[in-house]
Motif scaffolding. Structure first.
Motif, PDB file in Angstrom:
ATOM      1  N   THR A   1       1.186  -0.565  -0.118  1.00  0.00           N
ATOM      2  CA  THR A   1       0.144   0.198   0.304  1.00  0.00           C
ATOM      3  C   THR A   1       1.208   1.161   0.083  1.00  0.00           C
ATOM      4  O   THR A   1       0.566   2.261  -0.527  1.00  0.00           O
ATOM      5  CB  THR A   1      -0.597   0.063   1.213  1.00  0.00           C
ATOM      6  N   GLU A   2       1.760   1.035   0.768  1.00  0.00           N
ATOM      7  CA  GLU A   2       3.093   2.292   1.567  1.00  0.00           C
ATOM      8  C   GLU A   2       3.115   3.419  -0.143  1.00  0.00           C
ATOM      9  O   GLU A   2       3.900   3.990  -0.447  1.00  0.00           O
ATOM     10  CB  GLU A   2       3.445   2.166   2.028  1.00  0.00           C
ATOM     11  N   LEU A   3       4.111   1.618  -1.144  1.00  0.00           N
ATOM     12  CA  LEU A   3       4.434   1.696  -2.421  1.00  0.00           C
ATOM     13  C   LEU A   3       3.498   2.047  -3.457  1.00  0.00           C
ATOM     14  O   LEU A   3       3.867   2.761  -4.158  1.00  0.00           O
ATOM     15  CB  LEU A   3       4.771   0.553  -3.239  1.00  0.00           C
ATOM     16  N   ALA A   4       2.622   1.722  -3.428  1.00  0.00           N
ATOM     17  CA  ALA A   4       0.763   2.363  -4.614  1.00  0.00           C
ATOM     18  C   ALA A   4       0.986   3.857  -4.083  1.00  0.00           C
ATOM     19  O   ALA A   4       0.461   4.649  -4.733  1.00  0.00           O
ATOM     20  CB  ALA A   4       0.423   1.368  -4.474  1.00  0.00           C
ATOM     21  N   ALA A   5       0.477   4.309  -2.715  1.00  0.00           N
ATOM     22  CA  ALA A   5       0.541   5.969  -2.417  1.00  0.00           C
ATOM     23  C   ALA A   5       1.017   6.059  -1.398  1.00  0.00           C
ATOM     24  O   ALA A   5       0.434   6.463  -0.006  1.00  0.00           O
ATOM     25  CB  ALA A   5      -0.746   5.180  -1.901  1.00  0.00           C
ATOM     26  N   ALA A   6       2.403   6.492  -1.705  1.00  0.00           N
ATOM     27  CA  ALA A   6       3.118   7.336  -1.402  1.00  0.00           C
ATOM     28  C   ALA A   6       2.735   8.751  -0.506  1.00  0.00           C
ATOM     29  O   ALA A   6       1.895   9.278  -1.487  1.00  0.00           O
ATOM     30  CB  ALA A   6       4.593   8.000  -1.787  1.00  0.00           C
ATOM     31  N   GLY A   7       3.012   9.205   0.149  1.00  0.00           N
ATOM     32  CA  GLY A   7       2.365  10.420   1.358  1.00  0.00           C
ATOM     33  C   GLY A   7       1.311  10.150   2.025  1.00  0.00           C
ATOM     34  O   GLY A   7       0.423  11.019   3.236  1.00  0.00           O
TER      35      GLY A   7
END
Length: 351
Positions: free
Chosen positions: A163-169
């Motif tokens: 999820t973090e890779l797909a939705a940075a920030g």
């Protein structure tokens, strides 16, 4: 119910010239076959749009949607009213209507935050998450990702990493709506704030709202036995006021999520790829066989997944295709308009 709790004060600031004498403001909380439930300063009323407004409507965008602020003429003794206009929207979450028709479907308007709710069982799909993010960014609201049913997931760390890779920030909350403290989510729905929840059926949107309300207001169901797939419990969009003073919009589960006009949202979602592409040797690089391509280098080095880049290309093509279809439809409508005007002029001359 105070209109200020529904965001009226913040919404109307700077737009006071939109108000019309004799009409009262209200916020649409429910829509059902062009009949609307709206909250006014004196309570809820049922309303329909005025004939003049219906006559001038060019499409779905010209009709009220859940979350809209409208000006209406109330008939207090009947508990009914007539909607005469929609006040300018500050945000609008839309998707393409399911099927072959190139039409917009408005999910929610005047939203401050969009909760993208995904269940960490068979529902989780990072490619679908990218679609949600594109539309959320394009809407003008701020996306927040809610990974629900963490108690049913064996490897929450891996799901969180994807999820973090797909939705940075983008803020990410890992929770179990049935068992965990969800006060961190309540913070987004303070007085005057509106949060819309989107996601597939059975991910726990209604359960989250019920927890924040402190009562069973919305119907919920267990996921189907055997495959954990959700059931369509919510069948309509509804704005619900919270004890905290803010409000939430519950939406039906989305089995199909086709993009609508979303150029800015696309760039925000794939900011990592657009930044990499700026360092390619050629400005028109196709990221295929060209030398010194930053995209292919990142994939080879493992800093960019090939799956994410393929998704980027697929969604880019989808938006281009949609834009071409929309342009053709606009041209056809313009041609029909002038044809009708010419016909009317000829009939006038004969008279």
């Amino acid at each position: 119910m105070l209109l200020e709790n529904l965001g009226w004060k913040e919404f109307i600031t700077g737009k006071e010239d939109c108000l019309r004498e004799g009409l009262v403001p209200g916020r649409v909380t429910l829509e059902h076959k062009r009949i609307y439930r709206a909250v006014t300063e004196k309570g809820e009323i049922l309303a329909e749009v005025a004939g003049k407004m219906r006559y001038h409507a060019g499409g779905r965008e010209d009709y009220p949607a859940v979350g809209d602020w409208v000006l209406l003429q109330p008939r207090w003794e009947e508990g009914k009213g007539t909607i005469h206009s929609i006040l300018p929207r500050k945000s609008k979450f839309s998707r393409k209507m399911a099927g072959q028709t190139t039409e917009e479907q408005i999910v929610a308007v005047n939203v401050d935050t969009v909760f993208i709710v995904m269940a960490l069982n068979n529902d989780y799909n990072v490619r679908r998450l990218e679609r949600y993010l594109i539309l959320a960014w394009e809407s003008g609201a701020s996306p927040v990702i809610v990974l629900n049913k963490a108690d049913l997931c064996e490897d929450t760390g891996e799901m969180l990493r994807q999820t973090e890779l797909a939705a940075a920030g983008v803020p990410i909350h890992l929770i179990s709506a049935l068992h965990d403290d969800i006060s961190s989510l309540a913070a987004y729905a303070g007085s005057g704030q509106t949060v819309a929840l989107i996601g597939s059926s059975g991910v726990g949107k209604s359960t989250l709202i019920n927890r924040l309300l402190g009562k069973e207001h919305l119907e919920t169901q267990e996921a189907r036995a055997g495959d954990d797939r959700g059931r369509h419990t919510t069948t309509h969009r509804e704005l619900v006021a919270l004890p905290s003073g803010g409000c939430m919009i519950d939406t039906p589960g989305m089995r199909e999520l086709q993009l609508w006009s979303a150029s800015d949202g696309f760039d925000d979602t794939f900011e990592d790829i657009t930044e990499l592409a700026a360092y390619c040797q050629f400005s028109n690089c196709t990221h295929n066989t060209e030398p010194n391509c930053s995209i292919t280098s990142a994939i080879e080095e493992g800093t960019l997944s090939s799956e994410r880049f393929v998704s980027y290309q697929k969604l880019q093509k989808e938006l281009h295709f949609l834009a071409r279809k929309e342009d053709k439809r606009a041209q056809a409508e313009e041609k029909a308009k002038w044809k009708q005007l010419s016909k009317n002029a000829k009939q006038f001359k004969k008279r």
